[in-house]
Scaffold this motif. Structure first.
Motif, PDB file in Angstrom:
ATOM      1  N   CYS A   1      55.423  54.714 -53.422  1.00 13.52           N
ATOM      2  CA  CYS A   1      54.532  54.448 -52.288  1.00 13.52           C
ATOM      3  C   CYS A   1      53.364  53.615 -52.794  1.00 13.52           C
ATOM      4  CB  CYS A   1      54.047  55.750 -51.655  1.00 13.52           C
ATOM      5  SG  CYS A   1      53.034  56.758 -52.770  1.00 13.52           S
ATOM      6  N   SER A   2      52.415  53.349 -51.930  1.00 12.62           N
ATOM      7  CA  SER A   2      51.269  52.518 -52.308  1.00 12.62           C
ATOM      8  C   SER A   2      50.399  53.187 -53.358  1.00 12.62           C
ATOM      9  CB  SER A   2      50.421  52.210 -51.071  1.00 12.62           C
ATOM     10  OG  SER A   2      49.947  53.403 -50.476  1.00 12.62           O
ATOM     11  N   GLU A   3      50.549  54.500 -53.539  1.00  7.29           N
ATOM     12  CA  GLU A   3      49.718  55.237 -54.491  1.00  7.29           C
ATOM     13  C   GLU A   3      50.410  55.473 -55.830  1.00  7.29           C
ATOM     14  OE1 GLU A   3      46.581  55.993 -53.907  1.00  7.29           O
ATOM     15  OE2 GLU A   3      46.726  55.055 -51.920  1.00  7.29           O
ATOM     16  N   GLY A   4      51.708  55.169 -55.943  1.00  8.26           N
ATOM     17  CA  GLY A   4      52.377  55.377 -57.221  1.00  8.26           C
ATOM     18  C   GLY A   4      53.820  55.826 -57.070  1.00  8.26           C
ATOM     19  N   MET A   5      54.335  56.514 -58.113  1.00  9.92           N
ATOM     20  CA  MET A   5      55.729  56.937 -58.160  1.00  9.92           C
ATOM     21  C   MET A   5      55.844  58.445 -58.300  1.00  9.92           C
ATOM     22  SD  MET A   5      57.681  54.262 -60.680  1.00  9.92           S
ATOM     23  CE  MET A   5      57.908  52.544 -60.224  1.00  9.92           C
ATOM     24  N   ILE A   6      56.962  58.977 -57.772  1.00  9.74           N
ATOM     25  CA  ILE A   6      57.315  60.376 -57.977  1.00  9.74           C
ATOM     26  C   ILE A   6      58.105  60.475 -59.286  1.00  9.74           C
ATOM     27  CG2 ILE A   6      58.610  62.334 -57.042  1.00  9.74           C
ATOM     28  CD1 ILE A   6      58.224  61.253 -54.301  1.00  9.74           C
ATOM     29  N   PRO A   7      57.953  61.554 -60.051  1.00  5.91           N
ATOM     30  CA  PRO A   7      58.810  61.728 -61.232  1.00  5.91           C
ATOM     31  C   PRO A   7      60.283  61.660 -60.841  1.00  5.91           C
ATOM     32  CG  PRO A   7      57.018  63.317 -61.270  1.00  5.91           C
ATOM     33  CD  PRO A   7      56.939  62.616 -59.938  1.00  5.91           C
ATOM     34  N   LEU A   8      61.100  61.097 -61.731  1.00  2.62           N
ATOM     35  CA  LEU A   8      62.521  60.921 -61.459  1.00  2.62           C
ATOM     36  C   LEU A   8      63.231  62.238 -61.182  1.00  2.62           C
ATOM     37  CD1 LEU A   8      63.576  58.378 -64.223  1.00  2.62           C
ATOM     38  CD2 LEU A   8      63.543  57.949 -61.780  1.00  2.62           C
ATOM     39  N   VAL A   9      64.218  62.177 -60.302  1.00  3.58           N
ATOM     40  CA  VAL A   9      65.165  63.278 -60.129  1.00  3.58           C
ATOM     41  C   VAL A   9      66.505  62.761 -60.643  1.00  3.58           C
ATOM     42  CG1 VAL A   9      66.322  64.831 -58.531  1.00  3.58           C
ATOM     43  CG2 VAL A   9      63.936  64.176 -58.125  1.00  3.58           C
ATOM     44  N   ILE A  10      67.032  63.391 -61.696  1.00  7.59           N
ATOM     45  CA  ILE A  10      68.232  62.905 -62.371  1.00  7.59           C
ATOM     46  C   ILE A  10      69.406  63.818 -62.077  1.00  7.59           C
ATOM     47  CG2 ILE A  10      69.270  62.372 -64.610  1.00  7.59           C
ATOM     48  CD1 ILE A  10      66.457  61.744 -65.629  1.00  7.59           C
ATOM     49  N   PHE A  11      70.478  63.263 -61.577  1.00  3.29           N
ATOM     50  CA  PHE A  11      71.707  64.005 -61.316  1.00  3.29           C
ATOM     51  C   PHE A  11      72.692  63.708 -62.448  1.00  3.29           C
ATOM     52  CE2 PHE A  11      69.670  63.406 -57.245  1.00  3.29           C
ATOM     53  CZ  PHE A  11      69.849  64.628 -56.603  1.00  3.29           C
ATOM     54  N   ASP A  12      72.487  64.409 -63.577  1.00  2.81           N
ATOM     55  CA  ASP A  12      73.300  64.121 -64.757  1.00  2.81           C
ATOM     56  C   ASP A  12      74.608  64.904 -64.775  1.00  2.81           C
ATOM     57  OD1 ASP A  12      71.885  66.473 -65.020  1.00  2.81           O
ATOM     58  OD2 ASP A  12      71.754  66.345 -67.195  1.00  2.81           O
ATOM     59  N   GLN A  13      74.792  65.784 -63.816  1.00  2.00           N
ATOM     60  CA  GLN A  13      76.034  66.557 -63.734  1.00  2.00           C
ATOM     61  C   GLN A  13      76.579  66.473 -62.308  1.00  2.00           C
ATOM     62  OE1 GLN A  13      77.513  67.959 -66.330  1.00  2.00           O
ATOM     63  NE2 GLN A  13      75.831  67.559 -67.759  1.00  2.00           N
ATOM     64  N   GLY A  14      77.794  65.917 -62.168  1.00  2.00           N
ATOM     65  CA  GLY A  14      78.422  65.862 -60.862  1.00  2.00           C
ATOM     66  C   GLY A  14      77.815  64.798 -59.956  1.00  2.00           C
TER      67      GLY A  14
END
Length: 294
Positions: free
Chosen positions: A181-194
């Motif tokens: 968004c205009s204020e920055g980024m959310i920490p990543l959500v990683i789907f490393d399984q399935g």
């Protein structure tokens, strides 16, 4: 297209109020931008396009199809052709750009989306949109055969100096979700399984987006997601309807619209280039590098 046809097209587009840049793009490079500007000036001053015929025979450099065909048909070197194109004709070579083909139905939906945004969002509201998207990453990194080149004397020397890109047949890959968004980024959500279905999307992604949006913007903000299957599932839509102050539902977000989401438009590419791919030797190291790059 013949010169006379091009003149008619430019004249008609001038009357429609199109800018020189727009005319140039619409013609897909069939006519140089400098020529278009000169023709527009003629139309303004005289009301028509009046071209002076050069003396003698036609200039072969202006009637060529390509550099390769010109060097084949005429006793002239490739370097001379390039010099004529660059210095005499003031032309530039551009690569063909690839864009998604948009049919009439998506065009209609995009127009409806524009009208909907115009009626429901103020300018300041657009700065309170949380955009989101998913992207697949794998251990083979990002490779561009056109841009990544090695300048050496021979193919063998190029191979010795890293000129071979090794690609696994069954590379390890996984999906990553990101919100911006205009204020920055959310920490990543990683789907490393399935894989990611609507249940995992509701469980792992939406609560994080909800928490971040409330913390960043307060009571009023808008959540955006595209038309991926987990997003348009009825349970996903209901969750968004019940929780978010506002969200762009599946009936409003138009398909084939990478230019509307900053992630698709540029951020994913910038993000991928920012990773130190030489450090990626396994799935855990790729995950660590993804988290660092954010």
């Amino acid at each position: 297209m013949k010169s006379k046809d091009l003149q008619q097209v430019v004249f008609r587009k001038y009357e429609d109020g199109d800018s020189p840049t727009k005319i140039f793009r619409d013609l897909n490079g069939s006519l140089g931008l400098a020529i278009i500007k000169r023709w527009r000036k003629m139309i303004r001053e005289t009301g028509s396009i009046q071209l002076l015929k050069p003396p003698g025979g036609p200039r072969f450099a202006r009637t060529m199809v390509s550099v390769r065909s010109l060097t084949k048909d005429y006793p002239i070197s490739k370097s001379s052709v390039h010099r004529i194109l660059r210095e005499d004709l003031k032309l530039h070579a551009y690569k063909m750009t690839v864009e998604p083909k948009i049919t009439e139905e998506p065009k209609t939906k995009r127009k409806k989306f524009v009208n909907w945004v115009g009626n429901n969002f103020r300018k300041e509201d657009t700065m309170r949109i949380l955009f989101s998207d998913e992207k697949m990453f794998d251990l083979d990194a990002i490779y561009n055969s056109q841009n990544q080149r090695i300048w050496v004397a021979s193919r063998d020397e190029a191979d010795e100096k890293g000129g071979i890109k090794m690609k696994q047949k069954f590379s390890q890959k996984f999906m990553v979700w990101l919100g911006v968004c205009s204020e920055g980024m959310i920490p990543l959500v990683i789907f490393d399984q399935g894989t990611m279905d609507h249940a995992r999307y509701i469980q792992k992604v939406l609560p994080i987006a909800f928490k971040y949006g409330n913390k960043t913007f307060g009571e009023y903000w808008t959540f955006q997601q595209d038309g991926a299957k987990p997003h348009i599932h009825q349970l996903t839509q209901k969750w968004c309807q019940d929780k978010f102050p506002s969200f762009i539902d599946k009936d409003h977000w138009p398909p084939n619209s990478p230019d509307l989401n900053p992630l698709d438009y540029c951020i994913w590419d910038e993000f991928a280039q920012y990773l130190s791919w030489e450090k990626v030797i396994s799935k855990p190291t790729l995950i660590d590098e993804l988290k660092r790059a954010v």
